[in-house]
Design a protein around this motif. Structure first.
Motif, short mmCIF file in Angstrom:
data_model
loop_
_atom_site.label_atom_id
_atom_site.label_comp_id
_atom_site.label_asym_id
_atom_site.label_seq_id
_atom_site.Cartn_x
_atom_site.Cartn_y
_atom_site.Cartn_z
N GLY A 1 1.01 -1.55 0.07
CA GLY A 1 -0.09 0.11 0.09
C GLY A 1 0.85 1.27 -0.01
O GLY A 1 1.62 1.49 0.62
N THR B 1 -3.06 -2.04 3.55
CA THR B 1 -3.76 -0.30 3.73
C THR B 1 -4.97 -1.29 3.26
O THR B 1 -5.35 -1.78 3.43
CB THR B 1 -3.41 -0.01 2.80
N GLY B 2 -5.96 -0.19 3.94
CA GLY B 2 -7.56 -0.74 3.38
C GLY B 2 -8.10 -1.13 5.49
O GLY B 2 -9.02 -1.98 4.54
N GLU C 1 -11.96 0.39 1.82
CA GLU C 1 -11.43 0.91 0.46
C GLU C 1 -11.08 0.67 -0.46
O GLU C 1 -10.67 -0.37 -0.49
CB GLU C 1 -10.35 2.54 0.63
N ALA D 1 -7.69 -0.25 -1.54
CA ALA D 1 -6.26 -0.19 -0.61
C ALA D 1 -6.02 -1.90 -1.24
O ALA D 1 -6.66 -2.73 -1.52
CB ALA D 1 -6.95 -0.09 0.69
#
Lengths: 561, 561
Positions: B263, B304-305, B309, B312
């Protein structure tokens, strides 16, 4: 006895892999010719992210429609929307008799009535020992506790053995309204004949580690809360949670408050509960116009809209006066409910609106003012233990719930199968056996029409919402030459570019330049025109405002008189 | 000394009445000529319900823009998006020097760079005792613990007294990365000179009744969790929570796993943390192409995420292979995070996708794997006690948080004022005094353009998404007589009516009937044509499919050559 060629099948069309639109099918008979029963025809609710503009979501029951002649009966376990809400819309595709207990039948009748469907196909059934014979199936309704009156599990006896389909349930010995959980009855169900072959079981609360709490535990905390407040007291809960309505109303009454119900759905539920004899001794209720006359400190409202629904009474009150009633400083608003995932923003919006009015908002944060209607993890284990099924099929849950529930069963030595919507499972043998995948999905009630979720209609709406929409009109004369200039309209796009010029001017300029120079073979070809114009519009718009819009091109060709 | 005509003002433009887009203004000087400082220029994130297609949401700072010459400086308290995310977009409207600590300045620099703004306006400030002089203000950065490195409260000294602006904070004595909460330092701040006149204070967790927990409490549970798992272990958290990244990576390392970060946002944060010296001793990390070679049981991904999202890393992994890496049965996915209200559906979608892959998903349900970065109710009370301000202005919260926080202060005998965005408060006297309401609101970054939230652009998008869009083209000749028939295109509407006929045919039929019979004075008048056609389209569509669509009418009039 089971003929060797006959089989028992289970096929969820909705509700397995999601929470909502419960639609389950059981079949018995020769392969491909099984006689069928349907359990529940529920709906799900749309959201702006995935289904903007849609009114209701239902299971795609094309398979049932294609096999309509094989369907013996429809059973509705209880009157929640996710179990009965699709009846009026989907019944015409099945046209089989509908069986339900009295309260559920009353709501089912309303659903049929709204859609102009026949009412005499609905049959009221008494609880076990009454039996409905439906082809090879013998079905009994077993009262279970839940968050609506007369929720029922089904005992489905087939030549291949007994199925217990729990529907939605909890283990509540003191449910306020309706029958308490009766372990003795479940014990009998487990020990009659060969016992339980298959348990199809609610999975909603499989991740809740503590045993579920009884509806009766709420009376004291709610009474205390109301007793301590001076202004108007307003409470919201699910309209169909008649037991909760009773708890709330009695607590209000005990605190010397007159009670008024706001919201059509709530009144409808209450009427059905009274008319079917489910509810007795409900405190007298005022109409809104009477409530206006009552001093605030002596008034309690019970209102619809626990999920923040924009048209429900709670949202109306959060926006100002509603039916002459208005929230004010020192009033209290109680959410006697949990917020369903996805509804948080709507609920929070209402909480803040009340906060602006000086109203104290109380929710179930501390676990005092709401109990769930579903069996928690230890309750599920207790039911596995009680019924000792050979096979467990978790239903009524998202994939993660079904998977976790399977693990629970397997840990107890029960053959469990994870079957999501469309998975046909053969239950004839000792182990469940996945035999086929049926095309399923969702249909949308959109306005007054049923549309397929994958028809592209809703996809186009989402695209317009994300990207805006540009419309281009071009007129060509009899010789396929541009007559005048291209005309551009936009919707959902800023009118002004970064440089401060009108966006439509910028697009039209590039389109007109294209039209002037376009070869005759492009001008003469609708598809080529469409493609070229679309490309130019998207390119200019991207350059000017950073968006790639949806584009509709109308090329009008004049023909010689 | 305070001149009698000078006054000290506070004006929130964002962040007061919502969680997000923090933008606070302080001013000192003669009424209407106060010299100003800005604290934070944050963003909020759009959602499909209220802001479809929008990229970012910022405070409407028209008032600041109109008073640009009065702005002495911009202070950024920390590098979270809701505090620094608007800098690159809004700075050109203010053009004042920007002050931040090193890590925050590094992120602020990236924000300015992305928008092509000058970088030399950003000044790196050391913590107190270093002082930034900005007109009548003397500002010090005070390290506080939060969920990102170098978060800072501001001590703002003015001729009218001392303001402490907490920004986002928690009381953490062992924050893993960055400075621990230092009660001695806060005690000094409270007792220097005349003490604290005004406390503008974070309100996010005012409804959380237990004291906040330290970041350090997570190491053991996370280490135990990882140690017990066989497949690949994947964890997600906020990219900017560098302390959490460290806790996770060290736990992975201790369990004999190589660590790989996925990410962009996470790598960017880690780089900034290392380059500014905030982070030391981070375990070595692999690139994705190296991680592919590591046996699953020896690999840990930090991705990430955490809010689901769609672009992500967590969402990518939930959909299949991502950078050569793929989730499989017996892997574990940990949400070391809380789900922000409104993101539940996206997070649940990912959980179910992982469930389908046979991945065990663990979240913070049990309270073991995440701690909040904000001060809880007792922590807020402790700070009130420590600082003993004369005036409390709650900020960083929705209305309900601000209101509750006010109650807390008032109960302690502190003069508290609820001031939402746009409320100008005079802080000169012993009690806060609301003196003016400034027009505020939201602006949207939409593509590359800033548009007003009330410009109608987004409203039109929502309407198209809910109702569909019908386009009508009519061509009139030189005598204002219809040339050919009306042409209808639809988008976001079903193509087929209840009766099975094409919807466009039905609309066109009624439009052509209208055109044939329309009086000349209607045909000659664009507005009348538009109104009549719109009405017919909506009526037919309502009858045929139950929808009332948006309608765009293009009437083309041919002119004689």
């Amino acid at each position: 006895m089971t003929k060797s060629k006959d089989r028992l099948i289970y096929l969820p069309l909705g509700g397995a892999g999601e929470i909502g639109m419960n639609t389950y099918v059981f079949g018995y008979g020769p392969e491909g010719k099984e006689r069928l029963i349907v359990v529940d025809l529920g709906v799900s609710f749309p959201d702006m992210d995935s289904s903007p503009g849609v009114d209701l979501i239902m299971a795609d029951i094309s398979w049932l429609e294609a096999n309509q002649s094989r369907v013996e009966a429809i059973f509705i376990t209880h009157a929640h929307e996710d179990h009965v809400g699709g009846l009026g819309h989907l019944w015409p595709k099945i046209k089989a008799p509908v069986y339900a207990r009295a309260f559920t039948a009353a709501i089912a009748t309303l659903k049929m009535e709204e859609q102009g469907q026949p009412l005499d196909v609905i049959h009221v059934v008494k609880p076990r020992p009454e039996v409905v014979e439906a082809g090879p199936f013998r079905v009994q309704f077993v009262p279970v506790s839940h968050s609506i009156p007369e929720s029922s599990a089904l005992v489905i006896d087939t030549p291949a053995g007994r199925i217990v389909h729990t529907a939605d349930f909890k283990l509540d010995g003191t449910p306020i309204v309706g029958e308490p959980f009766d372990p003795a009855e479940w014990h009998r169900i487990a020990h009659e004949g060969d016992g339980v072959k298959v348990l199809t079981c609610d999975s909603t609360n499989v991740f809740s580690p503590a045993p579920g709490r009884s509806e009766a535990t709420l009376a004291d905390p709610i009474a205390k809360l109301i007793a301590g407040r001076e202004g108007m007291f307003v409470a919201t809960t699910f309209a169909s949670n008649v037991a909760r309505l009773k708890t709330l109303a009695e607590a209000g009454r005990a605190a010397g408050r007159s009670v008024c119900l706001l919201g059509r759905a709530m009144k409808r539920m209450l009427t059905a509960a009274v008319e079917t004899g489910v509810l007795k001794d409900f405190p007298p209720i005022l109409e809104a116009e009477e409530a206006v006359e009552v001093p605030r400190g002596n008034l309690m409202l019970i209102v619809t809209g626990s999920q923040g629904e924009r048209r429900a009474a709670s949202a109306q009150l959060s926006r100002g006066k509603y039916l002459g009633l208005e929230m004010k400083e020192r009033d209290t608003f109680l959410f006697s409910s949990k917020t369903i995932p996805g509804n948080e923003r709507d609920v929070i919006r209402i909480m803040n609106a009340f906060s602006e009015m000086g109203v104290d908002v109380v929710d179930d944060h501390g676990g005092l003012y709401h109990v769930s209607g579903h069996a928690n993890r230890p309750d599920l284990e207790a039911v596995h233990e009680l019924l000792r099924p050979k096979i467990l099929i978790p239903m009524h849950g998202e994939h993660r719930h079904l998977r976790e529930h399977c693990k629970l069963g397997i840990a107890k030595g029960i053959a469990a199968e994870l079957a999501v919507n469309g998975t046909m499972v053969d239950l004839t043998g000792d182990e469940p056996d996945i035999v086929e995948f049926i095309d399923t999905g969702r249909v949308y009630l959109d306005g007054t029409v049923l549309i397929g979720a994958l028809d592209g209609v809703v996809r186009d709406r989402i695209r317009m919402a994300l990207n805006g929409h540009v419309l281009v009109t071009v007129i060509l004369d009899e010789d396929d030459q541009p007559l005048g200039e291209a005309w551009v309209e936009t919707m959902g796009l800023t009118g002004v570019t970064r440089r401060g010029a009108p966006l439509t001017d910028a697009i039209e300029a590039d389109l007109n330049e294209f039209l002037e120079g376009a070869p005759d073979k492009v001008l003469a070809d609708d598809d080529k025109m469409d493609e070229a114009i679309r490309k130019i519009v998207r390119q200019v718009t991207l350059e000017e405002v950073g968006k790639k819009p949806e584009v509709t091109v109308v090329t009008s060709r004049l023909v010689a008189d």
